[in-house]
Every structure is written in C-alpha cells, then in structure tokens.
Design an enzyme around this catalytic site. Structure first.
Site, PDB file in Angstrom:
ATOM      1  N   ASP A 187      84.966 -23.178  49.001  1.00  0.00           N
ATOM      2  CA  ASP A 187      85.278 -21.800  49.430  1.00  0.00           C
ATOM      3  C   ASP A 187      85.757 -20.971  48.253  1.00  0.00           C
ATOM      4  OD1 ASP A 187      84.640 -22.638  51.941  1.00  0.00           O
ATOM      5  OD2 ASP A 187      86.715 -22.902  52.609  1.00  0.00           O
TER       6      ASP A 187
ATOM      7  N   SER B 238      87.168 -30.819  47.505  1.00  0.00           N
ATOM      8  CA  SER B 238      87.482 -30.508  48.897  1.00  0.00           C
ATOM      9  C   SER B 238      86.705 -29.276  49.338  1.00  0.00           C
ATOM     10  CB  SER B 238      88.981 -30.234  49.044  1.00  0.00           C
ATOM     11  OG  SER B 238      89.291 -29.001  48.430  1.00  0.00           O
ATOM     12  N   LYS B 239      86.739 -29.037  50.632  1.00  0.00           N
ATOM     13  CA  LYS B 239      86.051 -27.871  51.163  1.00  0.00           C
ATOM     14  C   LYS B 239      86.660 -26.595  50.577  1.00  0.00           C
ATOM     15  CE  LYS B 239      85.532 -25.497  55.461  1.00  0.00           C
ATOM     16  NZ  LYS B 239      85.075 -24.311  54.751  1.00  0.00           N
ATOM     17  N   ARG B 240      87.958 -26.660  50.326  1.00  0.00           N
ATOM     18  CA  ARG B 240      88.630 -25.480  49.752  1.00  0.00           C
ATOM     19  C   ARG B 240      88.067 -25.124  48.368  1.00  0.00           C
ATOM     20  NH1 ARG B 240      93.858 -27.227  49.428  1.00  0.00           N
ATOM     21  NH2 ARG B 240      93.374 -28.682  51.097  1.00  0.00           N
TER      22      ARG B 240
END
Ligand code: GLU
Length: 505
Positions: A267, A262-264
């Site tokens: 990050d 995921s994008k998380r």
C-alpha cells in the site's frame, strides 16, 4: 530402499487472500513436482474455524488458474487421498489422537483458560511442559476414574503432546542443512480440542502428510520453528521411515529496509501483494491484485521464481517449462529475498516484448473499447508493434498510443512554442497538399516523396518533421513520423494537418 515417489503439497489456510509469498511457495512445489514427475496436492487446512474467511478457498483456486499452476489432486481437483479439506477429515484425526493417547505419547488436560492464565501470572515464563505438567490438571496427575467422569460429563478438554525433555531434535532441511534444537524448549503442544472436536494445525498437518504420502515439505520459513515438533510427532506415530524431507524457503523482505514484506509495504509503495484483487468480506476493503494491475501471469511466475532462487548464472528470463528444468532446491538461499517490485515491472515489460503483436493487440482491444474506440484488428496490431516497447503494462498503451485513434483537439503549448516556426503554416499546407496528391500512401512511398520535396526546396528537415509531428500527434512525442501517417491513412493525416494549420496559424 526403492526411491520414493515425489509427492508435495501446497496447504493454505483459507484465512483471506493468498499472499504473494504463498504463491511463490506453491510455485516452488509445482516446479519440484514437475521436475521429478511427481504429484502436487492442493490441501485446505481449515481446522481453525475462528479464522475461516468465506471466499478465500475459491480465490486461491482462481489465482492458480490464472497463473497456470496446475495441481494433480486436491480440493476441486479430485484424487485418491481425499477428502482434501481438513474440516472433512475429523474422524481420521480423532482416530490418530487416540493412537497417541493409547501409547502414552499424549495426554488429556482439563486446565481452563482462567487456570492457565493464573498459572502464567504465578510462574514467570510458564510453559506447559515436563517441568510443569505434574502440577496441572491432566490425565497424568488425576486418577483415571476422575478423568473418565469429567469426559462423560462433557467437560471440555484438550489433548497435549507429551514432549520428552533434554533431547536434541534434528531436522534435516534441504536449504538450511541440519537444524538442531533441544526438546526442552518446546511446550506440550495442544493437538486436539474437544470444544470443536477438531485437531490443531500440527496434528492435522502431520497426519495428512503421512496419509497422503507426502515426500517433501516445501514451505515458508515461518514454519521452521514447527519442524522439530513435527519430527517428534512423526516419531511418536512410528512413522520415521516415511518422514518427508523439509525445505524451508527464505522470507520475502520489504523492498526497502528490513523485515518481512507486508501488505502495508504494498500500500505504501504502490504495488500489489496479492495475485488477484481481493474484496475482504468482513471489512469491505479492496486490495489490488497482480492480474488487475495489468501483469501477465508469465511475468509474475518468472519474477517470483527468482525471489530466493537462481539458476546459477545470470539468466533471468525463463518460461515455466524452463523453470521446471532448471529449478533446484539446493540453490535456494537461506537469506531472505528482497521484494524488488521494480524488477517485477521490468519482467512484465520483457514479456510484453516477447509476446506477438497479435496477442498484445488482443489484450489492448478491450481497453480501446472502454475508451469508445472501435478500430480494425489489423490497425491495432500495427500500432502495438510500433509502441509496445515503450510500456511496462498493457493499460499504459492507451496513453502512449491514443493519438493513433483520436485526433488532437489541443496542441501542447510548450511544443508549439518550440516547434511551430514562422513558416510552419505555409510549409504544413504545402506538405498536406503534397500528401493529398499521393495515390500510393505506403510508408516507403510517402517517405521517398517527402524527403525529395524537402531536399528540392532546401527546407530544414528537423523543422518540417517537428511541425508535422505536432499536427498529427498534438505534442512532441511518438514513433517515426511516416509510421504514424501510414497508420492514420491519407484522409485522416491530411485532415489533421489542415486542422492544425487552422488552429496554429
Ligand atoms: N496451513 C499452513 C499454511 O497456511 C501450511 C503450512 C505447511 O505447509 O505445513 O501455510
């Protein structure tokens, strides 16, 4: 039957930035199309107006331009099967919805969201299907006059697919083999909504794949649950003969632990999950991209190609053209592929090494400029040749190479303590005098003269070189000493040495 022309499509919904998994899907479609002399279509699936994000379509097109993935037809590319944006195909879908209504494969339902909600509360695990549709408000349970009247009055309705229960639906998947599910677990999917006069994803997707003569549907695993429904839709239209073959690609998994990337994760672990930097128009949030992070498009392509596929041996470096030759859907894995971004960095490093010093210098020039450095191309090419093996990203060249362009103003304390000996001041003055006297400042000549000088005086080679390095670089790192002094030239070399002596004596 004549062999069918290969036609594949990448069909994103413009709901935001394109996820790196979507890029891989497009890449595999591209490789498959090229390999079979087929066509790659770019279709925009924008029938869900609630999720439309302005700029997303342009972003996706720019991403593929950067990556070198070329489409043969589609939005912004032209072609004979257009329009390729689903929001511009309303009339077409309407016509096909009516086909299903006319042949009894679909029906009209008037149940309001409130009524459906009430039903869900009343019946545990409620599903709108063969077991419940007879107790709902639809064209199967209501007299025709009433249905017509409601429609004439402008009452909102949906069209649902009438799924026959208790039937095994077979999906032949190139990667997963035969997938069988029983139709009873499917609900009567909404195919069309009168409210926005638009079809849902399922209907538009099938109608377009058929009309655009798509031969293979290659897409992410998340679409596998929709595949049986799609098979049934093909059949309901009587299009079994032209049903595409399916290939559902493995998921991209988190670098650590289990679950979908995921994008998380990006990050959290510090890597991009989007090809280009993305500015979210709603939240204003900026997400990093591979391009802006300094990746070469070739490296991204190579890295992604191997996430879920391998050539059957341990070859890792492959150009796009080679991938076209080697790619094989049958060699895609069923199991998810761990997103190993350290490997991504490694690929970038390898591609930097493979590229010519001139090309890398061209990419380094603007970075030098940003730091106020105007150096001749020739010098930058030489520096890049000496240093590119030490970096994974072009932008790292600045920190690694800046001493070639900027004289040290300070001298690293630890290095000074360790490397600047009692006699260094005298030795470095002697060496500066010696170098200053040279007419030929070429690397080879310097080396020859200096080595002889060291030998003649019985000096300690390591001590001399370490101190020399400190005067030119300001610390203990860098390539071969005479590589540095040759690039700097006589004047700059001697100037740096004299200054160091001044400061460190
Ligand atoms: N519009 C779907 C998506 O956003 C396409 C899925 C498919 O390829 O059928 O991925």
């Amino acid at each position: 039957m004549a062999e069918r022309k290969v036609r594949v499509r990448f069909a994103p919904s413009p709901t935001g930035a394109l996820h790196i998994g979507g890029v891989r899907t497009a890449l595999y479609n591209y490789l498959f199309a090229r390999q079979h002399g087929g066509d790659l279509i770019f279709r925009i699936e924008d029938t869900d107006s609630n999720r439309f994000v302005p700029g997303a379509e342009e972003y996706i097109i720019e991403s593929f331009k950067w990556l070198g993935i070329k489409f043969d037809e589609g939005v912004s590319f032209g072609g004979n099967y257009g329009p390729y944006r689903q929001s511009e195909r309303r009339d077409i879908y309407k016509k096909y919805v009516n086909v299903l209504l006319d042949n009894g494969k679909a029906y009209i339902a008037f149940d309001t969201p409130e009524e459906l909600e009430a039903k869900r509360k009343e019946v545990p695990n409620f599903q709108y299907d063969a077991s419940t549709r007879n107790s709902m408000r639809n064209s199967l349970t209501m007299p025709k006059e009433e249905v017509d009247k409601l429609i004439a009055e402008g009452t909102q309705y949906v069209v649902r697919f009438k799924i026959e229960p208790n039937e095994d639906v077979h999906v032949h998947d190139i990667i997963r083999g035969e997938v069988v599910i029983n139709s009873s677990i499917l609900d009567d999917k909404v195919l069309y909504k009168s409210a926005d006069e638009l079809p849902t994803y399922h209907l538009a997707n099938i109608v377009d794949d058929h009309l655009m003569e798509v031969s293979h549907v290659i897409r992410g695993e998340e679409w596998l649950p929709s595949a049986p429904l799609h098979v049934l839709l093909y059949r309901a239209f009587g299009w079994e003969d032209t049903m595409p073959e399916f290939a559902h690609l493995p998921l991209l998994l988190k670098p650590d632990g289990n679950g979908k990337l995921s994008k998380r994760d990006g990050d959290r672990l510090g890597f991009p999950v989007f090809p280009l930097e993305w500015h979210d128009p709603k939240t204003g949030e900026v997400s990093s991209g591979y391009r802006e992070s300094g990746y070469l498009p070739e490296a991204v392509i190579n890295f992604l190609a191997l996430l879920g596929w391998n050539p059957g041996n341990d070859q890792e470096i492959m150009s796009l053209d080679e991938l076209v030759k080697l790619f094989d859907l049958h060699r895609c894995s069923k199991a998810g592929a761990k997103f190993d971004y350290e490997k991504g960095k490694w690929f970038n490093h390898e591609y930097i090494l493979m590229k010519s010093d001139e090309e890398i210098a061209g990419l380094f020039m603007p970075i030098l400029k940003e730091h106020g450095i105007e150096a001749p191309m020739e010098t930058v090419v030489t520096v890049v040749g000496l240093m590119k093996g030490r970096v994974s990203f072009i932008k790292e060249l600045w920190d690694t190479c800046k001493f070639f362009f900027v004289a040290p103003t300070e001298y690293d304390e630890k290095t000074v303590k360790k490397r600047w000996k009692e006699d260094s001041t005298v030795r470095m003055t002697e060496l500066a005098d010696l170098l200053e006297s040279l007419d030929d400042f070429s690397l080879a000549h310097q080396e020859e003269v200096v080595m002889k000088w060291i030998e003649d005086h019985g000096y300690h080679m390591g001590n001399i070189m370490n101190a020399f390095r400190l005067t030119l670089v300001g610390e203990g790192k860098g390539p071969h000493m005479f590589d540095i002094s040759a690039v700097l030239g006589k004047e700059e070399t001697v100037r740096r040495m004299r200054r160091a002596v001044e400061v460190l004596k």
